[in-house]
Design a protein around this motif. Structure first.
Motif, PDB file in Angstrom:
ATOM      1  N   TRP A 171       0.824  -1.214   0.000  1.00 43.35           N
ATOM      2  CA  TRP A 171       0.000   0.000   0.000  1.00 43.35           C
ATOM      3  C   TRP A 171       0.859   1.266   0.000  1.00 43.35           C
ATOM      4  N   LEU A 172       2.168   1.141   0.259  1.00 46.90           N
ATOM      5  CA  LEU A 172       3.065   2.292   0.235  1.00 46.90           C
ATOM      6  C   LEU A 172       3.582   2.598  -1.169  1.00 46.90           C
ATOM      7  N   LEU A 173       3.369   1.697  -2.112  1.00 45.86           N
ATOM      8  CA  LEU A 173       3.826   1.938  -3.479  1.00 45.86           C
ATOM      9  C   LEU A 173       3.057   3.102  -4.093  1.00 45.86           C
ATOM     10  N   THR A 174       3.760   3.948  -4.797  1.00 44.67           N
ATOM     11  CA  THR A 174       3.137   5.072  -5.490  1.00 44.67           C
ATOM     12  C   THR A 174       3.215   4.843  -6.996  1.00 44.67           C
ATOM     13  N   PRO A 175       2.299   5.428  -7.771  1.00 47.75           N
ATOM     14  CA  PRO A 175       2.374   5.260  -9.227  1.00 47.75           C
ATOM     15  C   PRO A 175       3.713   5.700  -9.799  1.00 47.75           C
ATOM     16  N   SER A 176       4.324   6.726  -9.213  1.00 44.03           N
ATOM     17  CA  SER A 176       5.598   7.223  -9.735  1.00 44.03           C
ATOM     18  C   SER A 176       6.730   6.227  -9.536  1.00 44.03           C
ATOM     19  N   ALA A 177       6.573   5.294  -8.585  1.00 44.99           N
ATOM     20  CA  ALA A 177       7.629   4.300  -8.352  1.00 44.99           C
ATOM     21  C   ALA A 177       7.753   3.330  -9.514  1.00 44.99           C
ATOM     22  N   GLY A 178       6.667   3.114 -10.242  1.00 44.63           N
ATOM     23  CA  GLY A 178       6.712   2.197 -11.381  1.00 44.63           C
ATOM     24  C   GLY A 178       6.931   0.755 -11.000  1.00 44.63           C
ATOM     25  N   LEU A 179       6.506   0.357  -9.792  1.00 50.00           N
ATOM     26  CA  LEU A 179       6.721  -1.001  -9.300  1.00 50.00           C
ATOM     27  C   LEU A 179       5.406  -1.690  -9.030  1.00 50.00           C
ATOM     28  N   ARG A 180       5.400  -3.019  -9.201  1.00 51.87           N
ATOM     29  CA  ARG A 180       4.239  -3.830  -8.875  1.00 51.87           C
ATOM     30  C   ARG A 180       4.387  -4.382  -7.464  1.00 51.87           C
ATOM     31  N   GLY A 181       3.261  -4.626  -6.821  1.00 53.05           N
ATOM     32  CA  GLY A 181       3.310  -5.207  -5.489  1.00 53.05           C
ATOM     33  C   GLY A 181       3.877  -6.607  -5.489  1.00 53.05           C
ATOM     34  N   THR A 182       3.621  -7.355  -6.562  1.00 50.89           N
ATOM     35  CA  THR A 182       4.098  -8.738  -6.686  1.00 50.89           C
ATOM     36  C   THR A 182       4.671  -8.940  -8.077  1.00 50.89           C
ATOM     37  N   THR A 183       5.835  -9.595  -8.159  1.00 48.63           N
ATOM     38  CA  THR A 183       6.530  -9.769  -9.436  1.00 48.63           C
ATOM     39  C   THR A 183       7.085 -11.178  -9.526  1.00 48.63           C
ATOM     40  N   LEU A 184       7.031 -11.752 -10.702  1.00 51.88           N
ATOM     41  CA  LEU A 184       7.647 -13.052 -10.947  1.00 51.88           C
ATOM     42  C   LEU A 184       9.103 -12.835 -11.356  1.00 51.88           C
ATOM     43  N   VAL A 185      10.027 -13.350 -10.562  1.00 48.88           N
ATOM     44  CA  VAL A 185      11.462 -13.172 -10.798  1.00 48.88           C
ATOM     45  C   VAL A 185      12.009 -14.446 -11.443  1.00 48.88           C
TER      46      VAL A 185
END
Length: 434
Positions: A171-185
């Motif tokens: 919930w701390l992610l901002t649109p400007s960060a360009g990051l997803r909450g969950t990612t497949l690595v």
């Protein structure tokens, strides 16, 4: 069924509204049909949810993230407008965390579940959830919390690739960060580079062993709990389609009894003394164990699946009865109740088309044939409240046309359309459900 105290209105709070949030609409309709005055803080009154005939008034959020102090001022202002104490029901994790933290200053203006102020935040935090599962001996995927980029790369090798990366407080992610909450690595280097973005994400990175998905693997629980973690109403269900496929929001879900899922949910709430509405997501592994992946301390988009067929009781109605001191009737349990499914029309259409176009369509879980379609409940369309569906359809189509027009304008002459936005040279992976 017990009568509602209709002198006590409800304020629905959503701090991070997506454009098509049918969970908020379900709460508005459920409470409004019970004769309760419903107010909401969130998206514009001109949006699809704001068109519901059962919504008394929509209060728009100011632009940008809302800090605790301005939010407290906003809720006090809304309380003055309502004119009497109201039940406050958050509809997203940020709202649930903020409401619990502000419960003391809001006393006398809003009715909220009495529980530790930090409990919703502990449950929504992915790192804290992993610790809770270890303490309560609940199945949870093997998880590492690296303290450096090198530790992230080493953990990726130990857990096995591909793996799931999560930010502990999405919930701390901002649109400007360009990051997803969950990612497949997919590589050790991806894990290393993702860790280097920790400061931008605003919370710790978790690396988690990936549990393979498939038919009959994704399950969930929704319930409303009272003092001491006693369940007023709740049940388990199975996700049948999601958008994007196998990675996104539930497009079609079905209520089905699952004793393992239900026992795990009741144990978690009971041990912590949770009070209020709770949603949990599970995935079944190859050995038949149900791993707890996510906990949401608020109503989820699928809560209408768990409506008692005889009384109409659901989790938001149960919470209103409980907080206003009314008796909550005993709900019928899931075994033996008629089939009920919820269908988010826009996402269901996309997921159905994608599944039909796939080279090898996923096997259909048992009990999903057309003969059972009479139990479907639509997320947007309702004969007694048609405007939200019409507004959603219009907005959805306009959004699609805008994206299509942009791609056509940016396409090179005689060539393939360019992507809508620049892609990194080495993408970190695709969005993946935990």
């Amino acid at each position: 069924m017990s009568s509602f105290d209709t002198d006590v209105p409800v304020l629905l709070l959503r701090l991070d509204p997506p454009p098509f949030h049918h969970g908020a609409l379900g709460a508005i309709r459920s409470l409004g049909r019970a004769g309760i005055e419903v107010h909401a803080v969130g998206e514009s009154a001109r949006g699809p949810v704001g068109r519901s005939r059962y919504l008394h008034r929509m209060y728009e959020l100011p632009a940008g993230p809302v800090a605790p102090a301005p939010l407290l001022d906003l809720l006090r202002t809304v309380s003055e407008g309502i004119g009497r104490p109201a039940v406050l029901i958050p509809l997203d994790d940020r709202g649930a965390i903020a409401a619990a933290r502000l419960a003391g200053p809001l006393l006398g203006r809003y009715l909220l579940p009495a529980q530790p102020a930090d409990l919703p935040e502990r449950l929504a935090d992915k790192a804290e959830l992993a610790r809770l599962c270890r303490e309560l001996d609940l199945p949870h995927p093997a998880t590492a919390l690296p303290a450096s980029a090198q530790q992230a790369a080493d953990a990726a090798g130990e857990l096995g690739l591909p793996l799931v990366a999560k930010w502990s407080r999405p919930w701390l992610l901002t649109p400007s960060a360009g990051l997803r909450g969950t990612t497949l690595v997919r590589t050790r280097d991806d894990a290393r580079r993702l860790y280097e973005l920790t400061e931008r994400a605003g919370s710790a990175l978790l690396l988690q062993r990936r549990l393979a998905g498939g038919p009959d693997t994704d399950w969930f629980f929704h319930g409303c709990f009272t003092r001491g973690g006693a369940c007023l109403i709740g049940g388990s269900g199975r996700e049948e389609r999601a958008w994007p496929l196998r990675t996104g929001l539930t497009a079609v879900g079905r209520r089905l009894p699952n004793p393992q899922v239900e026992r795990a949910a009741l144990r978690l709430a009971g041990q912590l003394g949770y009070r209020g509405i709770l949603g949990l997501d599970f995935r079944r592994d190859a050995h038949g164990r149900y791993h707890l992946l996510d906990v949401n301390p608020r109503p989820g988009d699928r809560f209408r699946l768990f409506t008692d067929p005889s009384s109409g009781l659901d989790v938001v109605r149960a919470l209103h009865l409980d907080l206003t001191g009314r008796t909550v009737p005993l709900a019928r349990s899931a075994p033996g109740r008629p089939f009920r499914a919820e269908n988010a029309e826009n996402y269901a259409l996309l997921s159905a088309l994608a599944a039909a176009c796939a080279e090898r369509p996923a096997a259909r879980p048992p009990g999903t044939g057309r003969a059972r379609r009479q139990g479907v409940e639509r997320a947007w369309f309702a004969a007694d409240d048609p405007l939200p569906f019409l507004a959603m359809t219009g907005s959805w189509l306009r959004s699609g046309l805008r994206k299509g027009a942009y791609r056509m304008r940016t396409a090179p002459p005689g060539g393939t359309p360019l992507p809508a936005r620049p892609l990194p040279a080495r993408p970190l992976g695709v969005s993946q459900r935990p």
